[in-house]
Design a protein around this motif. Structure first.
Motif, mmCIF file in Angstrom:
data_model
loop_
_atom_site.group_PDB
_atom_site.id
_atom_site.type_symbol
_atom_site.label_atom_id
_atom_site.label_comp_id
_atom_site.label_asym_id
_atom_site.label_seq_id
_atom_site.Cartn_x
_atom_site.Cartn_y
_atom_site.Cartn_z
ATOM 1 N N LEU A 58 0.824 -1.203 0.000
ATOM 2 C CA LEU A 58 0.000 0.000 0.000
ATOM 3 C C LEU A 58 0.866 1.264 0.000
ATOM 4 C CD1 LEU A 58 -2.844 -1.036 2.466
ATOM 5 C CD2 LEU A 58 -3.018 -0.739 -0.014
ATOM 6 N N LEU A 59 2.010 1.211 0.684
ATOM 7 C CA LEU A 59 2.929 2.344 0.642
ATOM 8 C C LEU A 59 3.485 2.547 -0.773
ATOM 9 C CD1 LEU A 59 4.995 1.966 3.950
ATOM 10 C CD2 LEU A 59 3.294 3.715 3.398
ATOM 11 N N LEU A 60 3.778 1.442 -1.439
ATOM 12 C CA LEU A 60 4.258 1.538 -2.821
ATOM 13 C C LEU A 60 3.164 2.075 -3.733
ATOM 14 C CD1 LEU A 60 6.311 -1.778 -3.140
ATOM 15 C CD2 LEU A 60 7.197 0.553 -2.898
ATOM 16 N N ALA A 61 1.912 1.678 -3.465
ATOM 17 C CA ALA A 61 0.795 2.193 -4.254
ATOM 18 C C ALA A 61 0.667 3.712 -4.064
ATOM 19 C CB ALA A 61 -0.499 1.494 -3.853
ATOM 20 N N LEU A 62 0.843 4.183 -2.824
ATOM 21 C CA LEU A 62 0.816 5.618 -2.559
ATOM 22 C C LEU A 62 1.939 6.328 -3.310
ATOM 23 C CD1 LEU A 62 -0.282 8.061 -0.968
ATOM 24 C CD2 LEU A 62 1.294 7.440 0.883
ATOM 25 N N LEU A 63 3.108 5.721 -3.310
ATOM 26 C CA LEU A 63 4.252 6.270 -4.039
ATOM 27 C C LEU A 63 3.912 6.461 -5.506
ATOM 28 C CD1 LEU A 63 7.496 6.735 -4.058
ATOM 29 C CD2 LEU A 63 7.543 4.396 -4.921
ATOM 30 N N MET A 64 3.310 5.432 -6.128
ATOM 31 C CA MET A 64 2.958 5.505 -7.540
ATOM 32 C C MET A 64 1.850 6.526 -7.787
ATOM 33 S SD MET A 64 4.936 3.551 -9.307
ATOM 34 C CE MET A 64 6.144 4.397 -8.274
ATOM 35 N N LEU A 65 0.914 6.618 -6.867
ATOM 36 C CA LEU A 65 -0.165 7.601 -7.020
ATOM 37 C C LEU A 65 0.400 9.013 -7.110
ATOM 38 C CD1 LEU A 65 -3.508 7.685 -5.014
ATOM 39 C CD2 LEU A 65 -2.190 9.759 -5.387
ATOM 40 N N VAL A 66 1.284 9.342 -6.184
ATOM 41 C CA VAL A 66 1.841 10.696 -6.147
ATOM 42 C C VAL A 66 2.721 10.952 -7.368
ATOM 43 C CG1 VAL A 66 3.270 12.295 -4.839
ATOM 44 C CG2 VAL A 66 1.739 10.742 -3.636
ATOM 45 N N THR A 111 10.459 1.466 -11.377
ATOM 46 C CA THR A 111 11.396 0.336 -11.439
ATOM 47 C C THR A 111 11.653 -0.230 -10.054
ATOM 48 O OG1 THR A 111 12.491 1.285 -13.379
ATOM 49 C CG2 THR A 111 13.709 -0.381 -12.153
ATOM 50 N N ALA A 112 11.934 0.644 -9.100
ATOM 51 C CA ALA A 112 12.190 0.202 -7.730
ATOM 52 C C ALA A 112 10.955 -0.421 -7.106
ATOM 53 C CB ALA A 112 12.668 1.385 -6.885
ATOM 54 N N ALA A 113 9.781 0.157 -7.352
ATOM 55 C CA ALA A 113 8.544 -0.351 -6.767
ATOM 56 C C ALA A 113 8.214 -1.752 -7.278
ATOM 57 C CB ALA A 113 7.386 0.604 -7.068
ATOM 58 N N LEU A 114 8.418 -1.995 -8.562
ATOM 59 C CA LEU A 114 8.143 -3.322 -9.121
ATOM 60 C C LEU A 114 9.100 -4.358 -8.535
ATOM 61 C CD1 LEU A 114 7.499 -2.434 -12.873
ATOM 62 C CD2 LEU A 114 5.811 -3.012 -11.120
ATOM 63 N N SER A 115 10.369 -3.983 -8.386
ATOM 64 C CA SER A 115 11.340 -4.892 -7.790
ATOM 65 C C SER A 115 10.999 -5.181 -6.332
ATOM 66 C CB SER A 115 12.745 -4.293 -7.896
ATOM 67 O OG SER A 115 13.704 -5.122 -7.278
ATOM 68 N N ASN A 131 -0.039 -1.258 -9.199
ATOM 69 C CA ASN A 131 -0.560 -0.656 -10.423
ATOM 70 C C ASN A 131 -1.845 0.124 -10.189
ATOM 71 O OD1 ASN A 131 0.816 -1.392 -13.261
ATOM 72 N ND2 ASN A 131 1.290 -2.992 -11.762
ATOM 73 N N LEU A 132 -2.605 -0.250 -9.149
ATOM 74 C CA LEU A 132 -3.771 0.558 -8.802
ATOM 75 C C LEU A 132 -3.333 1.948 -8.360
ATOM 76 C CD1 LEU A 132 -6.165 -1.901 -6.923
ATOM 77 C CD2 LEU A 132 -6.366 -0.990 -9.247
ATOM 78 N N GLY A 133 -2.215 2.017 -7.631
ATOM 79 C CA GLY A 133 -1.669 3.316 -7.262
ATOM 80 C C GLY A 133 -1.264 4.113 -8.488
ATOM 81 N N LYS A 134 -0.649 3.439 -9.448
ATOM 82 C CA LYS A 134 -0.264 4.096 -10.699
ATOM 83 C C LYS A 134 -1.500 4.598 -11.441
ATOM 84 C CE LYS A 134 1.852 3.053 -15.186
ATOM 85 N NZ LYS A 134 2.530 1.993 -15.996
ATOM 86 N N SER A 135 -2.526 3.741 -11.547
ATOM 87 C CA SER A 135 -3.760 4.130 -12.238
ATOM 88 C C SER A 135 -4.438 5.293 -11.535
ATOM 89 C CB SER A 135 -4.712 2.933 -12.320
ATOM 90 O OG SER A 135 -4.153 1.884 -13.072
ATOM 91 N N ALA A 136 -4.442 5.255 -10.202
ATOM 92 C CA ALA A 136 -5.030 6.356 -9.447
ATOM 93 C C ALA A 136 -4.268 7.653 -9.707
ATOM 94 C CB ALA A 136 -5.035 6.027 -7.955
ATOM 95 N N GLY A 137 -2.947 7.548 -9.850
ATOM 96 C CA GLY A 137 -2.149 8.732 -10.150
ATOM 97 C C GLY A 137 -2.443 9.297 -11.525
ATOM 98 N N ILE A 138 -2.600 8.411 -12.512
ATOM 99 C CA ILE A 138 -2.939 8.861 -13.867
ATOM 100 C C ILE A 138 -4.302 9.545 -13.864
ATOM 101 C CG2 ILE A 138 -3.468 8.068 -16.208
ATOM 102 C CD1 ILE A 138 -1.389 5.827 -15.750
ATOM 103 N N ALA A 139 -5.254 8.965 -13.114
ATOM 104 C CA ALA A 139 -6.583 9.570 -13.012
ATOM 105 C C ALA A 139 -6.520 10.915 -12.292
ATOM 106 C CB ALA A 139 -7.527 8.623 -12.284
ATOM 107 N N ALA A 140 -5.760 10.964 -11.196
ATOM 108 C CA ALA A 140 -5.649 12.207 -10.428
ATOM 109 C C ALA A 140 -4.971 13.306 -11.233
ATOM 110 C CB ALA A 140 -4.875 11.950 -9.133
#
Length: 438
Positions: free
Chosen positions: A24-32, A129-133, A152-161
């Motif tokens: 979830l922390l990684l998802a937050l990272l991707m969102l931002v 790259t780091a998050a996937l690893s 990837n949900l964090g990434k998608s949320a970031g793209i939406a945001a």
């Protein structure tokens, strides 16, 4: 940087439950990160008007501004991911994209704006790259589909945001409803400044994360680069078509993401505050659905026992994405939204499945380099070529008012190429990360 842990022969496989909090922390990272990276696209028409930019210049800033640094930095970052503390590395990369957002807000000219967007690209894609690893080492291979789903949900949320949040903030500044962080700044500049401030605040929880033990190591993180490069080259029959398939998807998605807002403004008469909310809802909805479908398809594909079974979902999704690439010539806004949503859905599915494939079918010491190489290639071709290709095609068709037709033509061609790449990769895939390439 601190030394990294390596799995011992008797080490217990990590459980998904214990991995949920760091995931979830990684998802937050991707969102931002992806909010910062995509936020300029939502307000680029305002920047174009203030700075007197052309579509070609916008394509260069949005495309080459992301592609050049990715080409230069992605592979070195991938090597750092394979050899050093990934959590500390993500904090550094997050600081880089935050600086990029702040610099975007005050950029007085094209060179500074170009440099600012480069910084957001370096920080966000390097952190990916780091998050996937990291996510691969937080749970067992059979659970990586759902682990990648969360990230990837964090990434998608970031793209939406990037659409919804940026457009909402922009609209508030147009109305004069928020205090301005930049005295005398245009609404688009103030919106970028707010994104930078939010990035500083939302990334604080990442300091709570700890580096996990690495699993499925063959040569070890201290192996000479020559050995690592040889291992990577030996897997080229599988990796090259896999890369080609996903790079083509990135081309379609990058062009769509960059030009969707200008097409809505020019062809349908909408302003950012008019489409920000529904575009954000569309992207987060399709991102969630695509992530769920991709995670399920990847895990079910692994259970099938078929060679390349993990990639079956990517083949199907890439085929569906071909007609969806026609979104930009839709007869109405609802049809535009539906077709774009399908394209984003398919891109999310293939992206997640590709991520799972790299973490399941490639040894640990190659993953960062492999993902970094992929991001470099995707950045150069996907972000660097696709937006400019659309702008160039528009010119060949008769000018900037043909932007929608150019987007559709480029999208259809690259989507068809992605189908061919994934099909070949599926036929050549290994059964496991430790299987010796033929």
């Amino acid at each position: 940087m601190a030394t990294i842990g390596i799995e011992t022969p008797n080490a217990r496989a990590p459980t998904f439950g214990s991995a949920l909090a760091p995931l979830l922390l990684l998802a937050l990272l991707m969102l931002v990160g992806f909010t910062a990276m995509g936020s300029f696209g939502t307000v680029q028409e305002s920047a174009k008007a203030e700075l007197g930019l052309s579509d070609t210049t916008l394509g260069m800033i949005q495309g080459m501004g992301a592609a050049v640094p990715l080409l230069v930095f992605s592979i070195p970052i991938g090597l750092l991911v394979d050899r050093f503390n990934r959590v500390r590395l993500t904090l550094i990369l997050a600081a880089i994209w935050t600086i990029g957002s702040a610099l975007t807000a005050i950029a007085p000219n094209v060179p500074i704006l170009f440099a600012a967007r480069m910084l957001t690209g370096i920080g966000t894609t390097g952190a990916l790259t780091a998050a996937l690893s990291l996510s691969a080492d937080l749970c067992a291979p059979a659970q990586r589909g759902r682990a990648m789903l969360i990230v990837n949900l964090g990434k998608s949320a970031g793209i939406a945001a990037a659409f919804a949040l940026t457009g909402w903030i922009y609209g508030l500044y147009v109305k004069g409803a928020l205090p301005t962080p930049i005295t005398g700044g245009m609404p688009w500049r103030n919106a970028q400044a707010v994104i930078a401030i939010l990035s500083c605040v939302l990334l604080l929880p990442l300091f709570l994360m700890r580096e996990p033990t690495r699993h499925e190591v063959e040569a070890g993180p201290g192996a000479p680069f020559r050995t690592v490069a040889h291992e990577l080259w030996a897997r080229r029959a599988f990796l090259l078509p896999l890369f080609a398939g996903q790079v083509a998807v990135v081309m379609a998605d990058a062009a769509a993401g960059i030009w969707a807002a200008p097409i809505l403004s020019r062809n349908y008469g909408l302003q950012p505050q008019d489409f920000a909310a529904w575009m954000g809802a569309l992207l987060i909805g399709t991102g969630i659905a695509g992530g769920v479908l991709g995670g399920i398809a990847a895990d079910l594909g692994q259970k099938s026992g078929l060679r390349g079974g993990l990639l079956i979902g990517a083949v199907i999704a890439s085929a569906i994405g071909i007609p969806a690439a026609l979104f930009s010539i839709s007869p109405s806004v609802p049809v535009f939204a539906f077709a774009l949503g399908v394209l984003v859905l398919c891109g999310t599915v293939t992206g997640l499945i590709t991520s799972v494939a790299l973490t399941v079918l490639i040894p640990n010491e190659l993953r960062g380099l492999c993902i970094g190489a992929f991001i470099a290639i995707a950045g150069l071709i996907g972000y660097g070529l696709a937006p400019s290709l659309v702008a160039g095609t528009s010119g060949l068709l008769g000018g900037e008012h043909h932007l929608g037709q150019a987007q559709a033509l480029v999208g259809m061609i690259v989507s068809a190429l992605s189908l061919v790449g994934f099909f070949i990769a599926m036929r050549r895939a290994p059964f496991s990360a430790t299987e010796k390439p033929v």
